[in-house]
Write an enzyme that holds these catalytic residues in place. Structure first.
Site, PDB file in Angstrom:
ATOM      1  N   ASN A   9      22.536  10.572 -18.127  1.00 42.91           N
ATOM      2  CA  ASN A   9      21.239  10.266 -18.070  1.00 42.91           C
ATOM      3  C   ASN A   9      21.196   8.751 -18.787  1.00 42.91           C
ATOM      4  OD1 ASN A   9      18.917  10.490 -19.148  1.00 42.91           O
ATOM      5  ND2 ASN A   9      19.234  11.656 -20.978  1.00 42.91           N
ATOM      6  N   LYS A  11      18.543   7.574 -19.299  1.00 39.20           N
ATOM      7  CA  LYS A  11      17.259   7.395 -20.184  1.00 39.20           C
ATOM      8  C   LYS A  11      16.504   6.051 -19.602  1.00 39.20           C
ATOM      9  CE  LYS A  11      19.948   9.143 -23.874  1.00 39.20           C
ATOM     10  NZ  LYS A  11      19.958   9.543 -25.244  1.00 39.20           N
ATOM     11  N   GLU A  96      14.582  14.472 -26.438  1.00 35.89           N
ATOM     12  CA  GLU A  96      13.510  13.247 -26.657  1.00 35.89           C
ATOM     13  C   GLU A  96      12.308  13.728 -25.964  1.00 35.89           C
ATOM     14  OE1 GLU A  96      16.326  10.139 -24.866  1.00 35.89           O
ATOM     15  OE2 GLU A  96      17.530  10.559 -26.556  1.00 35.89           O
ATOM     16  N   GLU A 165      22.795  20.585 -26.005  1.00 38.83           N
ATOM     17  CA  GLU A 165      22.830  19.179 -26.697  1.00 38.83           C
ATOM     18  C   GLU A 165      22.391  19.409 -28.031  1.00 38.83           C
ATOM     19  OE1 GLU A 165      22.945  15.741 -23.470  1.00 38.83           O
ATOM     20  OE2 GLU A 165      20.466  16.165 -24.030  1.00 38.83           O
ATOM     21  N   GLY A 171      23.349  10.359 -29.235  1.00 40.38           N
ATOM     22  CA  GLY A 171      23.098   8.840 -29.305  1.00 40.38           C
ATOM     23  C   GLY A 171      23.483   8.303 -30.843  1.00 40.38           C
ATOM     24  N   SER A 210      26.912  12.432 -27.418  1.00 40.55           N
ATOM     25  CA  SER A 210      28.045  11.246 -27.765  1.00 40.55           C
ATOM     26  C   SER A 210      29.448  11.775 -27.014  1.00 40.55           C
ATOM     27  CB  SER A 210      28.168  11.127 -29.165  1.00 40.55           C
ATOM     28  OG  SER A 210      27.099  10.549 -29.894  1.00 40.55           O
TER      29      SER A 210
HETATM   30  C1  PEP Z   1      21.649  12.360 -23.822  1.00 43.95           C
HETATM   31  O1  PEP Z   1      20.683  11.547 -23.850  1.00 43.95           O
HETATM   32  O2  PEP Z   1      21.590  13.438 -22.960  1.00 43.95           O
HETATM   33  C2  PEP Z   1      23.016  12.272 -24.317  1.00 43.95           C
HETATM   34  C3  PEP Z   1      23.820  13.083 -24.686  1.00 43.95           C
HETATM   35  O3  PEP Z   1      23.288  11.112 -25.015  1.00 43.95           O
HETATM   36  P1  PEP Z   1      24.499  10.278 -25.682  1.00 43.95           P
HETATM   37  O4  PEP Z   1      25.679  10.681 -24.832  1.00 43.95           O
HETATM   38  O5  PEP Z   1      24.134   8.872 -25.740  1.00 43.95           O
HETATM   39  O6  PEP Z   1      24.466  11.000 -27.007  1.00 43.95           O
END
Ligand code: PEP
Length: 247
Positions: A9, A11, A96, A165, A171, A210
Site C-alpha cells: 500500500n 498510500k 485511514e 490491520e 505506521g 508495521s
Molecule cells: C498500511 O498502510 O496498510 C500499513 C500496514 O502500513 P505500515 O506497514 O506502514 O504499518
C-alpha cells in the site's frame, strides 16, 4: 491451499521517477516466489504501473473505489475505471479512510460489493484502535466491521481478501505479536465459516501493521495469516521483496 499474497500500500507516496525505480527493483528480482506480489498505488499512477508491470507476475491495484457505478460523484473513481487500467485489487476500508474520511462499515461494504461485482478483488481492511483493544473489544469491533461486508457480498465472499490491520500498529513500528495476530485471524475465519464453511478455507487473510523484513517470517508462519498488507516497507524494493520471500 491458499497462495500467500504480499500487497503493498503505497498510500499517498510516489512520483513518476521514484515509482519507475521502485517498479524496476521489483521486476529485477528473478528468484521464484511462492507468494503473489501486488502493489496498490495512487490512482494517477495506475497507467504507469499497468505499463511497467503488464506481462509480469506482479499485480496491481488501487487504494479506494467508489461505491457508485458512475455519475455525479466528483473526485471519485469507479470500479470500471480501475478495471480499465488492469487492476486486480482494490483496498477498501483502510483505517485511514475510515478515520479521516468517516467511512462507515456500511459504506465499506458497498465499496467491497461494487468491486466484487466488477470483477476486482477487494482487500477489505478491519481492525481495532488501541483504546478498543485495551477495552477487550477487538473481536467485537472486527465482527461489527465484517458483518455488513459479508452480508453485502453474500455467496461471493471467496472473491475477497480480508486484511486485519490493528490501527495501533499501522505506521507506528508497533507490530501485533504473531500470536495476537493469529488469534484475530482465526476469529475472522470462524466468522466467515459461519456463512460459508468451505469458502472460509479459501479466503486469504492478510496481516497489516508495521510488517517488515525482520518480523515477517514469524507472522507469516501462523496458520491463518496468508500474507501481508505492507505500507512503509513496500516503498523500498529490497524490503518489500524480503517480506515476499519470507512468505
Ligand atoms: C498500511 O498502510 O496498510 C500499513 C500496514 O502500513 P505500515 O506497514 O506502514 O504499518
Amino acid at each position: 491451499m491458499r497462495t500467500p499474497l504480499i500487497a503493498g500500500n503505497w498510500k499517498m507516496n510516489g512520483g513518476l521517477a521514484s515509482n519507475a525505480t521502485l517498479l524496476a527493483g521489483l521486476l529485477g528480482d528473478k528468484t521464484e516466489l511462492s507468494a503473489e506480489l501486488a502493489v496498490c498505488v495512487p490512482a494517477p499512477y495506475l497507467a504507469q504501473v499497468q505499463s511497467a508491470l503488464g506481462g509480469s507476475p506482479v499485480r496491481w491495484g488501487a487504494q479506494d473505489v467508489s461505491a457508485h457505478e458512475r455519475g455525479a460523484f466528483t473526485g471519485e473513481v469507479s470500479a470500471e475505471m480501475l478495471q480499465e487500467f488492469g487492476c486486480s485489487y482494490v483496498i477498501v476500508g483502510h483505517s485511514e479512510r475510515r478515520s479521516y474520511h468517516a467511512e462507515s462499515d456500511e459504506l465499506v461494504a458497498q465499496k467491497a460489493l461494487r468491486a466484487v461485482t466488477t470483477g476486482l478483488t477487494p482487500i477489505v481492511c478491519v481492525g481495532e484502535t488501541l483504546e478498543e483493544r485495551e477495552q477487550g473489544a477487538t473481536d467485537a469491533v472486527v465482527a461489527r466491521q465484517l458483518a455488513p461486508v459479508l452480508d453485502a457480498v453474500g455467496t461471493q465472499l471467496t472473491s475477497m481478501v480480508i486484511a486485519y490491520e490493528p490501527v495501533w500498529a499501522i505506521g507506528t513500528g508497533k507490530t501485533a505479536t504473531p500470536d495476537m495476530a493469529q488469534q484475530v485471524h482465526a476469529r475472522i475465519r470462524v466468522l466467515i465459516a459461519e456463512r460459508d464453511a468451505e469458502g472460509a478455507q479459501q479466503v486469504r487473510l492478510l496481516y497489516g501493521g508495521s510488517m517488515k523484513p525482520d518480523n515477517a517470517k514469524d507472522l507469516l508462519a501462523m496458520p491463518d495469516i496468508d500474507g501481508g498488507l505492507i505500507g512503509g516497507a513496500s516503498l523500498n524494493a529490497p524490503d518489500f521483496l524480503a517480506i515476499a520471500h519470507a512468505a
